[in-house]
Design a protein around this motif. Sequence first.
Motif, mmCIF file in Angstrom:
data_model
loop_
_atom_site.group_PDB
_atom_site.id
_atom_site.type_symbol
_atom_site.label_atom_id
_atom_site.label_comp_id
_atom_site.label_asym_id
_atom_site.label_seq_id
_atom_site.Cartn_x
_atom_site.Cartn_y
_atom_site.Cartn_z
ATOM 1 N N MET A 11 0.820 -1.202 0.000
ATOM 2 C CA MET A 11 0.000 0.000 0.000
ATOM 3 C C MET A 11 0.859 1.260 0.000
ATOM 4 S SD MET A 11 -2.959 1.188 -0.079
ATOM 5 C CE MET A 11 -4.312 2.000 0.625
ATOM 6 N N VAL A 12 1.916 1.248 0.820
ATOM 7 C CA VAL A 12 2.806 2.410 0.883
ATOM 8 C C VAL A 12 3.466 2.647 -0.470
ATOM 9 C CG1 VAL A 12 4.904 3.335 1.948
ATOM 10 C CG2 VAL A 12 3.205 2.161 3.350
ATOM 11 N N VAL A 13 3.878 1.571 -1.115
ATOM 12 C CA VAL A 13 4.518 1.689 -2.432
ATOM 13 C C VAL A 13 3.535 2.267 -3.441
ATOM 14 C CG1 VAL A 13 5.561 0.391 -4.336
ATOM 15 C CG2 VAL A 13 6.152 -0.179 -1.974
ATOM 16 N N ALA A 14 2.302 1.790 -3.401
ATOM 17 C CA ALA A 14 1.283 2.282 -4.335
ATOM 18 C C ALA A 14 1.014 3.767 -4.113
ATOM 19 C CB ALA A 14 0.001 1.476 -4.190
ATOM 20 N N CYS A 15 0.930 4.206 -2.877
ATOM 21 C CA CYS A 15 0.696 5.622 -2.569
ATOM 22 C C CYS A 15 1.882 6.472 -3.016
ATOM 23 C CB CYS A 15 0.447 5.812 -1.073
ATOM 24 S SG CYS A 15 -1.132 5.147 -0.525
ATOM 25 N N LEU A 47 1.733 6.814 -6.778
ATOM 26 C CA LEU A 47 0.732 7.792 -7.212
ATOM 27 C C LEU A 47 1.245 9.209 -7.054
ATOM 28 C CD1 LEU A 47 -2.630 6.377 -5.837
ATOM 29 C CD2 LEU A 47 -2.064 6.806 -8.217
ATOM 30 N N LYS A 48 1.876 9.484 -5.927
ATOM 31 C CA LYS A 48 2.395 10.817 -5.632
ATOM 32 C C LYS A 48 3.545 11.188 -6.566
ATOM 33 C CE LYS A 48 5.030 13.181 -2.069
ATOM 34 N NZ LYS A 48 6.231 13.283 -2.891
ATOM 35 N N ASN A 49 4.278 10.194 -7.017
ATOM 36 C CA ASN A 49 5.481 10.419 -7.804
ATOM 37 C C ASN A 49 5.207 10.275 -9.304
ATOM 38 O OD1 ASN A 49 8.221 10.975 -8.066
ATOM 39 N ND2 ASN A 49 8.794 8.824 -8.011
ATOM 40 N N HIS A 50 4.076 10.729 -9.760
ATOM 41 C CA HIS A 50 3.701 10.710 -11.175
ATOM 42 C C HIS A 50 3.661 9.309 -11.761
ATOM 43 C CE1 HIS A 50 4.235 15.082 -11.513
ATOM 44 N NE2 HIS A 50 5.332 14.930 -10.813
ATOM 45 N N GLY A 51 3.481 8.290 -10.947
ATOM 46 C CA GLY A 51 3.422 6.929 -11.446
ATOM 47 C C GLY A 51 4.776 6.264 -11.608
ATOM 48 N N ARG A 52 5.812 6.925 -11.129
ATOM 49 C CA ARG A 52 7.161 6.370 -11.260
ATOM 50 C C ARG A 52 7.495 5.531 -10.035
ATOM 51 N NH1 ARG A 52 10.125 11.996 -12.370
ATOM 52 N NH2 ARG A 52 8.982 12.367 -10.460
ATOM 53 N N ASP A 53 8.191 4.438 -10.267
ATOM 54 C CA ASP A 53 8.661 3.617 -9.150
ATOM 55 C C ASP A 53 9.886 4.230 -8.489
ATOM 56 O OD1 ASP A 53 6.744 1.591 -9.179
ATOM 57 O OD2 ASP A 53 7.776 0.535 -10.787
ATOM 58 N N HIS A 57 3.350 3.484 -14.265
ATOM 59 C CA HIS A 57 1.950 3.457 -13.836
ATOM 60 C C HIS A 57 1.356 4.854 -13.959
ATOM 61 C CE1 HIS A 57 2.929 -0.443 -12.064
ATOM 62 N NE2 HIS A 57 4.025 0.131 -11.611
ATOM 63 N N ILE A 58 0.039 4.926 -13.795
ATOM 64 C CA ILE A 58 -0.629 6.222 -13.765
ATOM 65 C C ILE A 58 -0.328 6.869 -12.421
ATOM 66 C CG2 ILE A 58 -2.878 7.371 -13.694
ATOM 67 C CD1 ILE A 58 -3.893 5.205 -15.596
ATOM 68 N N ASN A 112 0.465 14.591 -9.616
ATOM 69 C CA ASN A 112 1.230 15.534 -8.828
ATOM 70 C C ASN A 112 0.274 16.676 -8.504
ATOM 71 O OD1 ASN A 112 2.835 17.448 -7.698
ATOM 72 N ND2 ASN A 112 4.351 17.479 -9.311
ATOM 73 N N PHE A 113 -0.169 16.729 -7.274
ATOM 74 C CA PHE A 113 -1.138 17.738 -6.877
ATOM 75 C C PHE A 113 -0.478 18.931 -6.204
ATOM 76 C CE2 PHE A 113 -3.825 13.846 -6.911
ATOM 77 C CZ PHE A 113 -4.638 14.231 -7.971
ATOM 78 N N SER A 114 0.775 19.180 -6.531
ATOM 79 C CA SER A 114 1.456 20.351 -5.978
ATOM 80 C C SER A 114 0.818 21.607 -6.560
ATOM 81 C CB SER A 114 2.938 20.320 -6.350
ATOM 82 O OG SER A 114 3.542 19.163 -5.851
ATOM 83 N N ILE A 115 0.792 22.659 -5.767
ATOM 84 C CA ILE A 115 0.267 23.926 -6.258
ATOM 85 C C ILE A 115 1.334 24.998 -6.079
ATOM 86 C CG2 ILE A 115 -2.127 23.312 -5.814
ATOM 87 C CD1 ILE A 115 -2.076 25.043 -3.322
ATOM 88 N N THR A 116 1.194 26.051 -6.867
ATOM 89 C CA THR A 116 2.163 27.141 -6.810
ATOM 90 C C THR A 116 1.854 28.056 -5.625
ATOM 91 O OG1 THR A 116 0.828 28.623 -8.168
ATOM 92 C CG2 THR A 116 2.326 27.096 -9.338
ATOM 93 N N GLU A 117 2.792 28.937 -5.321
ATOM 94 C CA GLU A 117 2.561 29.921 -4.261
ATOM 95 C C GLU A 117 1.391 30.832 -4.621
ATOM 96 O OE1 GLU A 117 6.169 31.987 -3.400
ATOM 97 O OE2 GLU A 117 7.194 30.168 -2.749
ATOM 98 N N MET A 118 1.266 31.196 -5.891
ATOM 99 C CA MET A 118 0.166 32.057 -6.327
ATOM 100 C C MET A 118 -1.177 31.361 -6.109
ATOM 101 S SD MET A 118 -0.852 34.922 -7.549
ATOM 102 C CE MET A 118 0.487 35.729 -8.350
ATOM 103 N N GLN A 119 -1.264 30.084 -6.450
ATOM 104 C CA GLN A 119 -2.500 29.344 -6.232
ATOM 105 C C GLN A 119 -2.809 29.258 -4.733
ATOM 106 O OE1 GLN A 119 -1.062 25.945 -8.373
ATOM 107 N NE2 GLN A 119 -2.612 26.176 -9.974
#
Length: 96
Positions: free
Chosen positions: A1-5, A8-14, A23-24, A27-34
């Motif tokens: 589960m930790v690996v899968a999470c 997901l966070k790492n753009h689908g990269r292992d 994998h799919i 990246n839900f990072s947002i800018t300072e302006m957002q």
Amino acid sequence: MVVACRRLKNHGRDTRGMFIHEHIGFNFSITEMQSVIGIAQLKKLPAIIKHKQEIHEKYVAELSDISGLEITPIDPRCQPLHWFTSFYSDHREELA
């Protein structure tokens, strides 16, 4: 589960830093302006919620006389935000 999470966070990269996406992922990072805009919107949130409640109440008041149209029940333990108002009807075609 930790690996899968992590994947997901790492753009689908292992492996971080690689440009192969096995994998799919997202990246839900947002800018300072957002972030600044989001903080400003949070200050308006009570007014936005109040306005949405007023719109919901108007729909309910104006459409309550239509026979066969029922407001969607709301659990009394909830405080909905009313981002939309929905109704039930067994007579969709007639209502349209």
